[in-house]
Design an enzyme around this catalytic site. Structure first.
Site, mmCIF file in Angstrom:
data_model
loop_
_atom_site.group_PDB
_atom_site.id
_atom_site.type_symbol
_atom_site.label_atom_id
_atom_site.label_comp_id
_atom_site.label_asym_id
_atom_site.label_seq_id
_atom_site.Cartn_x
_atom_site.Cartn_y
_atom_site.Cartn_z
ATOM 1 N N HIS A 190 2.057 12.616 -4.849
ATOM 2 C CA HIS A 190 2.603 12.356 -3.666
ATOM 3 C C HIS A 190 3.991 11.815 -3.427
ATOM 4 O O HIS A 190 4.803 12.611 -2.642
ATOM 5 C CB HIS A 190 2.025 10.838 -3.138
ATOM 6 N N TYR B 28 0.950 -1.260 -0.036
ATOM 7 C CA TYR B 28 0.048 -0.051 0.058
ATOM 8 C C TYR B 28 0.940 1.134 -0.116
ATOM 9 O O TYR B 28 1.825 1.205 0.652
ATOM 10 C CB TYR B 28 -1.042 0.017 1.333
ATOM 11 N N GLU B 29 0.295 2.121 -0.743
ATOM 12 C CA GLU B 29 0.983 3.448 -0.776
ATOM 13 C C GLU B 29 1.286 4.027 0.797
ATOM 14 O O GLU B 29 2.288 4.821 0.846
ATOM 15 C CB GLU B 29 0.190 4.502 -1.209
ATOM 16 N N SER B 30 0.633 3.862 1.747
ATOM 17 C CA SER B 30 0.786 4.172 3.100
ATOM 18 C C SER B 30 2.215 3.747 3.605
ATOM 19 O O SER B 30 2.601 3.904 4.656
ATOM 20 C CB SER B 30 -0.157 3.834 3.803
ATOM 21 N N GLY B 31 2.763 2.722 2.806
ATOM 22 C CA GLY B 31 3.955 2.129 3.353
ATOM 23 C C GLY B 31 3.786 0.642 3.956
ATOM 24 O O GLY B 31 4.820 0.016 4.431
#
Lengths: 264, 318, 318, 264
Positions: free
Chosen positions: B111, A56-59
């Protein structure tokens, strides 16, 4: 995967999520977004690919959520994950380095080469105010350039969503990148599979165009052509899109999205 | 845990921290990627009536909608103009699409572009390179995205300029009274955004004894030298969340859409939940026990690791 | 802890890992900044007789002296040519100063220059900028250090080229059988050096159950996707150390100076401690209990943090 | 700090470490090296500056070692520290960003502007093999450019160590950086204080020369001049270097370096 087939309509979330899930067979790592991709990824893990690593982009890498995630930064993705890395590591070392096989993206517009617009509808040059302020690039431009390939699911199939020319090119396909700088072609294949409520379109060549690969049950090829903003190519071996199994629909409704957050 | 907050340190209250560090016209970053979003601090900035801020945030989230609606923001520096999972930020859209009730300047990246800007700022570099912009209209939209020539013979590569906020504000699970900040779960770009800034305010769920921090130094994301003010602010991230403390208030995120769509409702919401609420303690009380139960989480503890300790020669000799 | 190492994964033994991944002429990084130096893996490379390696390491340490003396190394890419605290690396010096018994190519940066090279390699960037080389003779010594023009109007800035080793080898406290690697204490540039490489070998003090790793995901420095081989190799960092497991063998570091100064002694040492020792288990036994007691450490545990767990709706309904 | 003075010789480690420790009065963060700086920093914390934050190249910030560190990556620096950060953070965000007030460095050669050579003795250009391969740059070039100021302690004071011209400029002073690129002058002051077995030399101006600020007891100004490889300037208010206190020497010997690792 065998079993009786379901008759959910081709425009339903269940149909689209199941078709999307099939794209994950045999893949190692998927960059999963929120919404329909959440369903597709979960279904793929339960049916086709139990070892799929969810990034996920959130890490979060190697998520193993105990409940359905309501976003890419949901706490359930973190608890029990294999790793949580800061965003410079996620974007720089995991994504840009080339560790993601498949990226799921959404879009407001897709062009024939698979470039995406998630920024503006209407004019934007020379300080013009756009008609619609879309969410913007987010991480999509990075996923497009650096994932092995990209899958896009659209909830519309009409010339507005599939125009001859994008209002804004947020996330360029390799074709658009090559046109801008022939030496700066990104690593990834770009959009390989576009899933709409009417059809599945694919690009067979990294620098090629989308072509209709399968048409959903009850939809005619003519309707697909008329709904596309350019004279869309059709694969010589175009088929009817395989329906979801009854079991796929059951899993989506009774085990994955039990609160009907994404299924309506 | 008993902490002597009268001891020297950077501990203060939120009103004092904002008053001391945030001025009209400043560039202020509020970071936290879907996690640990510093809502309490943002509300305090609104209450203190700051104006003309350049508001930097990778994903603006509801916090941007609220601060823009409150008239704090002149310019938005960002990469994503929606609220995570749940729909549009209508106040932002009204300003951008119709200049209603006033225009909003926007400086737009992706981003990773924002992450790279913070990385350059944190390392005092003029720019940071990234691979993904060739062929995108982003560099035409935003002329601050440029290219440099690769002196090793590769293609030109896009770069983004350093972002050095006057102030960066983040929320974390805990800090000691010196300002050593520890967080876990999703870390976003908080470390970079903080090091990039001239001044840093950190709100935390809990101020802990020095020894809690020093028992696990690898958990420290911001050492004290990078932090100017630490504020104890339990539940300061609501309606976003703090891993292990309370969950995201997804219901509130869904409720926001109709509020955001109606300017009158939005202003009424700001009156009720920001202007007429003196501080976070009052906000927590107003949210009420039932709602807090809806975002409560069960315990899931990490293990311990052993940092070891050298046998002192004296002990060895004994 | 019981781990089924027959399960699918990347777990292997050290001889197999080196045989599978390290070939003559390759560029190999051995990282670990004074901590977790992968000595066991280096000794296995010596035993397998690899030749013409480009050996990359921020601080070569005794490991470089040993591998150069064993004839494995054609080129040294590094920033510091001494052994931490305790004196010269005489084998390296003999080669550089007198080409005795053969010349050694050297490609020289500073510590941060090496860190930047790994960062660029890990992020697939062509180069990485840094601020400190203006006026130094380093760019004249090493023409791979170049400059780029700042497109924002600042002065030219020095850059170093990406370093992408064929193989990076590191040591860590623990990993699961999939290759999710956790370490604590000094982390050096291991994450960057690993992501920069095409292939990664990790030796660990312990292979642990998946749940040990998943109980603390922020502790994972290398996710499984970045790791090709994991080898259980307790005490694999000796004579350097593993935080919380065993301390640095400072006495050995001091003993090295006279060994290194005398080529005959050095070759005898290699025979006794590398060639005639089949593997790390035999090495650990040969080092002996008394010496291991001298580097034993007391326990000093970190605390636990709470990652939380969402109430499942089923449970909430019960 | 008062108390009876010690008569340890000026060339002794105790003398040099005490003089070096005084440079840390009123400073916030020191980038400490191994060897004599370890002693100086520990002595400063015990006598002049209990709140001094110890930062190490290995990534340790706010160390509170329970035993004397035998290197900058010693495990005793990690246990109980306030933070341990990876090296990209230490070099990029802590050092290059400007959070270090004082850096301690060693050198084989120092020139009049405070540039340092830690790389080679002898010729090195055009592929020549140097007479002596010194340790190299390590992190010194970054400390010189980015620390607020630098303190160097030399164990020799002769024209070889203080030459008119360095054999190799590893870590340039702001003077040398300005000469290379007037726009790329680093953030730091560069070398402010040079401590030798004979004297203390200082630079008062960021672009100035070293001048003799104090001469150690029993050393003549003439001897200092004759031992320096250029016509060294002398401060108009040159004084005799203040001796260590008996208490400083006792602390060094009986509490700090009880195993006599650095004290001989």
């Amino acid at each position: 995967m065998t079993g009786p087939l379901s008759d959910v309509p081709p425009a339903s979330t269940e149909f689209l999520a199941t078709v999307a899930a099939r794209e994950l067979e045999g893949k190692q790592r998927v960059f999963a977004g929120v919404g329909l991709p959440t369903l597709a990824v979960d279904l793929a893990v339960r049916t086709l690919n139990p070892d799929l690593e969810l990034v996920y982009e959130s890490g979060v890498c190697g998520a193993r959520p105990e409940a359905m995630a309501e976003g890419i930064a949901d706490s359930v993705l973190v608890s029990g994950a294999a790793a949580v890395v800061p965003m410079p590591v996620l974007f720089g070392y995991v994504l840009q380095r080339g560790h993601v096989d498949v990226g799921f993206l959404g879009a407001a517009q897709v062009d024939r080469y698979g470039s995406l617009n998630t920024s503006f509808i209407g004019s934007w040059r020379d300080g013009a105010r756009p008609d619609v302020r879309l969410p913007g690039a987010g991480g999509a431009v990075e996923v497009m350039a650096n994932a092995g390939e990209v899958v896009v699911v659209l909830r519309r199939h009409d010339p507005g969503a599939l125009p001859d020319r994008l209002d804004f090119c947020t996330s360029p396909s390799p074709v658009a990148a090559r046109a801008a700088d022939p030496r700066a072609v990104p690593r990834g294949f770009g959009l390989r599979t576009l899933i709409t409520p009417k059809a599945v379109l694919r690009r067979r060549d990294r620098f090629g165009e989308l072509e209709v690969a399968s048409v959903h049950p009850g939809v005619s090829l003519e309707e697909v052509r008329a709904s596309t903003g350019w004279d869309v190519a059709v694969s010589p071996d175009v088929v009817e899109t395989r329906r979801p199994r009854v079991e796929d629909v059951r899993l989506l409704r009774e085990e994955i999205d039990i609160v009907r957050l994404y299924l309506r | 845990m008993s902490v002597d907050t009268s001891a020297p340190g950077v501990v203060t209250d939120l009103a004092s921290a904002v008053a001391a560090h945030v001025e009209d016209g400043m560039t202020v970053a509020f970071e936290g990627f879907g996690h640990l979003i510093p809502f309490a601090a943002g509300h305090e900035v609104i209450r203190q009536g700051r104006r003309d801020l350049t508001f930097c945030r990778m994903t603006p989230d509801l916090l941007a909608d609220q601060m823009v609606a409150a008239g704090c923001v002149r310019r938005l520096v960002s990469a994503f103009f929606a609220s995570g999972s749940a729909g549009s930020l209508y106040e932002v859209r009204r300003r951008v699409e119709d200049a209603d009730p006033a225009p909003l300047e926007v400086e737009e990246y992706s981003h990773y572009g924002m992450v790279c800007r913070y990385q350059a700022g944190a390392a005092r570099l003029p720019f940071f390179p990234l691979r993904s912009y060739a062929g995108s209209d982003l560099p035409e939209l935003n002329p601050r995205i440029r290219t440099v020539t690769d002196p090793y013979g590769g293609p030109d590569i896009h770069v983004v300029p350093a972002l050095n906020p006057d102030v960066t504000i983040v929320h974390a699970q805990r800090a000691d009274r010196h300002g050593n900040v520890q967080m876990w779960g999703i870390l976003g770009a908080q470390q970079e955004a903080a090091y990039a800034a001239d001044r840093v305010i950190v709100t935390v769920e809990e101020i802990v004894d020095d020894e809690v921090v020093r028992a696990d130094p690898n958990r420290t994301v911001l050492p004290a030298h990078a932090v100017d003010a630490v504020v104890a602010c339990p539940r300061g991230a609501h309606p976003s969340y703090a891993q292990g403390c309370y969950d995201r208030d997804n219901a509130f995120y869904r409720e926001w859409t109709p509020i955001s769509r109606d300017p009158a409702l939005l202003q009424a919401w700001l009156r009720e939940w920001v202007y007429e609420v003196p501080d976070r303690t009052a906000y927590v009380e107003k949210v009420g026990a039932e709602r807090w139960r809806s975002v409560a989480v069960d315990e899931r503890l990490s293990g311990r690791v052993d940092y070891g300790r050298r046998y002192a020669p004296q002990e060895a000799a004994q």
